[in-house]
Design a protein around this motif. Structure first.
Motif, PDB file in Angstrom:
ATOM      1  N   GLY A 256     -49.571  -3.900  -4.608  1.00  0.00           N
ATOM      2  CA  GLY A 256     -49.903  -3.292  -3.119  1.00  0.00           C
ATOM      3  C   GLY A 256     -49.838  -1.925  -2.862  1.00  0.00           C
ATOM      4  N   THR A 257     -50.446  -1.469  -2.064  1.00  0.00           N
ATOM      5  CA  THR A 257     -50.262  -0.116  -1.408  1.00  0.00           C
ATOM      6  C   THR A 257     -49.679  -0.192   0.084  1.00  0.00           C
ATOM      7  OG1 THR A 257     -52.573   0.373  -2.492  1.00  0.00           O
ATOM      8  CG2 THR A 257     -51.724   1.817  -0.502  1.00  0.00           C
ATOM      9  N   PHE A 258     -48.343   0.312  -0.060  1.00  0.00           N
ATOM     10  CA  PHE A 258     -47.496   0.309   1.162  1.00  0.00           C
ATOM     11  C   PHE A 258     -46.967   1.532   1.686  1.00  0.00           C
ATOM     12  CE2 PHE A 258     -46.479  -3.396  -1.698  1.00  0.00           C
ATOM     13  CZ  PHE A 258     -46.797  -4.436  -0.796  1.00  0.00           C
ATOM     14  N   GLY A 259     -46.789   1.634   2.927  1.00  0.00           N
ATOM     15  CA  GLY A 259     -46.253   2.417   3.889  1.00  0.00           C
ATOM     16  C   GLY A 259     -44.941   2.122   4.511  1.00  0.00           C
ATOM     17  N   ILE A 260     -44.532   2.831   5.271  1.00  0.00           N
ATOM     18  CA  ILE A 260     -43.366   2.513   6.217  1.00  0.00           C
ATOM     19  C   ILE A 260     -43.381   3.320   7.459  1.00  0.00           C
ATOM     20  CG2 ILE A 260     -41.691   4.136   5.166  1.00  0.00           C
ATOM     21  CD1 ILE A 260     -39.679   1.534   5.274  1.00  0.00           C
ATOM     22  N   PRO A 261     -43.163   2.941   8.755  1.00  0.00           N
ATOM     23  CA  PRO A 261     -42.951   3.706  10.015  1.00  0.00           C
ATOM     24  C   PRO A 261     -42.023   4.551  10.039  1.00  0.00           C
ATOM     25  CG  PRO A 261     -43.059   0.942  10.329  1.00  0.00           C
ATOM     26  CD  PRO A 261     -42.899   1.291   8.831  1.00  0.00           C
ATOM     27  N   PHE A 262     -42.354   5.757  10.481  1.00  0.00           N
ATOM     28  CA  PHE A 262     -41.408   6.771  10.397  1.00  0.00           C
ATOM     29  C   PHE A 262     -40.285   6.834  11.423  1.00  0.00           C
ATOM     30  CE2 PHE A 262     -40.592  11.639  11.597  1.00  0.00           C
ATOM     31  CZ  PHE A 262     -40.056  11.934  10.450  1.00  0.00           C
TER      32      PHE A 262
ATOM     33  N   LEU B  50     -45.649   6.587   6.749  1.00  0.00           N
ATOM     34  CA  LEU B  50     -45.196   7.213   5.545  1.00  0.00           C
ATOM     35  C   LEU B  50     -45.787   6.520   4.350  1.00  0.00           C
ATOM     36  CD1 LEU B  50     -41.873   8.528   6.283  1.00  0.00           C
ATOM     37  CD2 LEU B  50     -43.913   9.607   6.689  1.00  0.00           C
ATOM     38  N   GLY B  51     -46.907   6.865   3.463  1.00  0.00           N
ATOM     39  CA  GLY B  51     -47.353   6.075   2.435  1.00  0.00           C
ATOM     40  C   GLY B  51     -46.571   6.409   1.217  1.00  0.00           C
ATOM     41  N   PHE B  52     -46.251   5.298   0.677  1.00  0.00           N
ATOM     42  CA  PHE B  52     -45.238   5.719  -0.554  1.00  0.00           C
ATOM     43  C   PHE B  52     -45.688   4.979  -1.895  1.00  0.00           C
ATOM     44  CE2 PHE B  52     -43.173   2.009   1.508  1.00  0.00           C
ATOM     45  CZ  PHE B  52     -43.031   1.031   0.334  1.00  0.00           C
ATOM     46  N   SER B  53     -46.495   4.157  -1.836  1.00  0.00           N
ATOM     47  CA  SER B  53     -47.164   3.592  -3.010  1.00  0.00           C
ATOM     48  C   SER B  53     -48.471   3.103  -2.871  1.00  0.00           C
ATOM     49  CB  SER B  53     -46.392   2.356  -3.497  1.00  0.00           C
ATOM     50  OG  SER B  53     -46.670   1.250  -2.906  1.00  0.00           O
ATOM     51  N   LYS B  54     -49.234   3.268  -4.218  1.00  0.00           N
ATOM     52  CA  LYS B  54     -50.612   3.090  -4.044  1.00  0.00           C
ATOM     53  C   LYS B  54     -50.830   1.960  -5.296  1.00  0.00           C
ATOM     54  CE  LYS B  54     -55.350   4.948  -4.003  1.00  0.00           C
ATOM     55  NZ  LYS B  54     -55.650   3.859  -3.020  1.00  0.00           N
ATOM     56  N   ASP B  55     -51.463   0.821  -5.175  1.00  0.00           N
ATOM     57  CA  ASP B  55     -51.565   0.003  -6.230  1.00  0.00           C
ATOM     58  C   ASP B  55     -50.447  -0.341  -6.943  1.00  0.00           C
ATOM     59  OD1 ASP B  55     -54.289  -0.060  -5.577  1.00  0.00           O
ATOM     60  OD2 ASP B  55     -54.963   1.518  -6.746  1.00  0.00           O
TER      61      ASP B  55
ATOM     62  N   LYS C 243     -47.679   1.340  -7.552  1.00  0.00           N
ATOM     63  CA  LYS C 243     -47.293   2.582  -8.264  1.00  0.00           C
ATOM     64  C   LYS C 243     -46.817   3.688  -7.218  1.00  0.00           C
ATOM     65  CE  LYS C 243     -48.963   1.422 -12.506  1.00  0.00           C
ATOM     66  NZ  LYS C 243     -48.979  -0.164 -12.517  1.00  0.00           N
ATOM     67  N   PRO C 244     -45.579   4.175  -7.626  1.00  0.00           N
ATOM     68  CA  PRO C 244     -45.143   5.560  -6.879  1.00  0.00           C
ATOM     69  C   PRO C 244     -46.216   6.283  -6.827  1.00  0.00           C
ATOM     70  CG  PRO C 244     -43.558   4.879  -8.258  1.00  0.00           C
ATOM     71  CD  PRO C 244     -44.808   4.148  -8.694  1.00  0.00           C
ATOM     72  N   LEU C 245     -46.359   7.302  -5.730  1.00  0.00           N
ATOM     73  CA  LEU C 245     -47.338   8.507  -5.500  1.00  0.00           C
ATOM     74  C   LEU C 245     -46.741   9.527  -6.313  1.00  0.00           C
ATOM     75  CD1 LEU C 245     -48.272   7.908  -1.637  1.00  0.00           C
ATOM     76  CD2 LEU C 245     -49.309   7.291  -3.511  1.00  0.00           C
ATOM     77  N   ARG C 246     -46.837   9.825  -7.462  1.00  0.00           N
ATOM     78  CA  ARG C 246     -46.558  10.657  -8.447  1.00  0.00           C
ATOM     79  C   ARG C 246     -47.478  11.931  -8.293  1.00  0.00           C
ATOM     80  NH1 ARG C 246     -42.221   8.410 -10.535  1.00  0.00           N
ATOM     81  NH2 ARG C 246     -42.198   6.300 -11.576  1.00  0.00           N
ATOM     82  N   GLU C 247     -48.652  12.008  -8.476  1.00  0.00           N
ATOM     83  CA  GLU C 247     -49.425  13.033  -8.707  1.00  0.00           C
ATOM     84  C   GLU C 247     -49.538  13.805  -7.202  1.00  0.00           C
ATOM     85  OE1 GLU C 247     -53.289  12.015 -10.021  1.00  0.00           O
ATOM     86  OE2 GLU C 247     -52.443  10.813 -11.618  1.00  0.00           O
ATOM     87  N   ASP C 248     -49.679  13.116  -5.949  1.00  0.00           N
ATOM     88  CA  ASP C 248     -49.641  13.990  -4.945  1.00  0.00           C
ATOM     89  C   ASP C 248     -48.700  13.400  -3.877  1.00  0.00           C
ATOM     90  OD1 ASP C 248     -50.860  11.335  -4.467  1.00  0.00           O
ATOM     91  OD2 ASP C 248     -52.905  12.118  -3.761  1.00  0.00           O
ATOM     92  N   GLY C 249     -47.686  12.980  -4.206  1.00  0.00           N
ATOM     93  CA  GLY C 249     -46.725  12.464  -3.449  1.00  0.00           C
ATOM     94  C   GLY C 249     -45.498  13.239  -3.172  1.00  0.00           C
ATOM     95  N   PRO C 250     -44.258  12.931  -2.801  1.00  0.00           N
ATOM     96  CA  PRO C 250     -43.883  11.369  -3.073  1.00  0.00           C
ATOM     97  C   PRO C 250     -44.309  10.565  -1.649  1.00  0.00           C
ATOM     98  CG  PRO C 250     -42.112  12.642  -2.336  1.00  0.00           C
ATOM     99  CD  PRO C 250     -43.190  13.665  -2.812  1.00  0.00           C
ATOM    100  N   LEU C 251     -44.663  11.328  -0.735  1.00  0.00           N
ATOM    101  CA  LEU C 251     -45.142  10.827   0.583  1.00  0.00           C
ATOM    102  C   LEU C 251     -46.566  11.201   0.926  1.00  0.00           C
ATOM    103  CD1 LEU C 251     -41.972  10.828   2.755  1.00  0.00           C
ATOM    104  CD2 LEU C 251     -42.640   9.391   1.399  1.00  0.00           C
ATOM    105  N   HIS C 252     -47.430  10.277   1.464  1.00  0.00           N
ATOM    106  CA  HIS C 252     -48.705  10.685   2.604  1.00  0.00           C
ATOM    107  C   HIS C 252     -48.253  10.305   3.853  1.00  0.00           C
ATOM    108  CE1 HIS C 252     -51.496   9.897  -1.366  1.00  0.00           C
ATOM    109  NE2 HIS C 252     -50.415  10.821  -1.553  1.00  0.00           N
ATOM    110  N   VAL C 253     -48.705  11.020   4.724  1.00  0.00           N
ATOM    111  CA  VAL C 253     -48.650  11.045   6.169  1.00  0.00           C
ATOM    112  C   VAL C 253     -49.931  10.279   6.902  1.00  0.00           C
ATOM    113  CG1 VAL C 253     -48.021  11.913   8.437  1.00  0.00           C
ATOM    114  CG2 VAL C 253     -46.584  12.504   6.442  1.00  0.00           C
ATOM    115  N   TYR C 254     -49.703   9.263   7.393  1.00  0.00           N
ATOM    116  CA  TYR C 254     -50.937   8.708   8.327  1.00  0.00           C
ATOM    117  C   TYR C 254     -50.586   8.619   9.755  1.00  0.00           C
ATOM    118  CZ  TYR C 254     -52.369   6.814   3.701  1.00  0.00           C
ATOM    119  OH  TYR C 254     -52.468   6.666   2.125  1.00  0.00           O
TER     120      TYR C 254
END
Length: 166
Positions: free
Chosen positions: A84-90, A128-133, A135-146
């Motif tokens: 899964g690709t997951f996020g969590i409310p801030f 706050l996005g924290f995983s894609k497919d 996997k943790p967001l290692r390259e452009d993470g650790p967080l993405h903001v939506y």
């Protein structure tokens, strides 16, 4: 890459966020469907009444249907977590930090020395996005903001390094 993200500034409690443990958090949302789904109805009692009524009608017409076994549910949830690709409310984290009464905005620090400034009310609605497919967001993470309702879902704020309440 630092995986611990601070919330600092005009807050009663300076806290840190560790996105590595959120995969086990029940508040996580599936980002593949989150911005497409209709938001929850505000009238929870009406929604509950409709669902119970629908279930009752189905049982009268078809008879009782038993849920799948716990074993298949656990397997499905495990598969979902791994892919899964997951996020969590801030909002819960912001509430725990307890912004001071005179705080008006939040600064999202990202990249080398970049900042995005948003009103505090809007900050409570970001995801706050924290995983894609799976996997943790290692390259452009650790967080993405939506932002709420996903206007930046294709181009979120990446490489987030901290939040400062001002």
């Amino acid at each position: 890459m630092e995986t611990i993200i601070p919330i600092k500034g005009k807050v009663k409690y300076k806290i840190t966020l560790d996105s590595g443990v959120w995969i086990f958090d029940d508040r996580k949302v599936d980002l593949n469907t989150y911005f497409n789904d209709e938001k929850e109805s505000e009238d929870h009692l009406e929604e509950y009444t409709k669902s119970v009524s629908k279930h009752w009608d189905r049982e009268i017409m078809e008879g009782a249907v038993y849920p799948p076994t716990l074993k298949t549910e656990v397997k499905f949830e495990k598969e979902k977590v791994l892919t899964g690709t997951f996020g969590i409310p801030f909002k819960p984290f912001l509430d725990n930090a307890e912004p001071e009464q005179d705080a008006k905005k939040i600064v999202i620090e990202y990249g080398e020395n970049n900042q995005a400034v948003i009103p505090l009310e809007q900050a409570a609605e970001i995801i706050l996005g924290f995983s894609k497919d799976g996997k943790p967001l290692r390259e452009d993470g650790p967080l993405h903001v939506y932002y709420k309702d996903g206007p930046n879902k294709e181009q979120p704020i990446k490489n987030v390094t901290g939040f400062t309440v001002e």
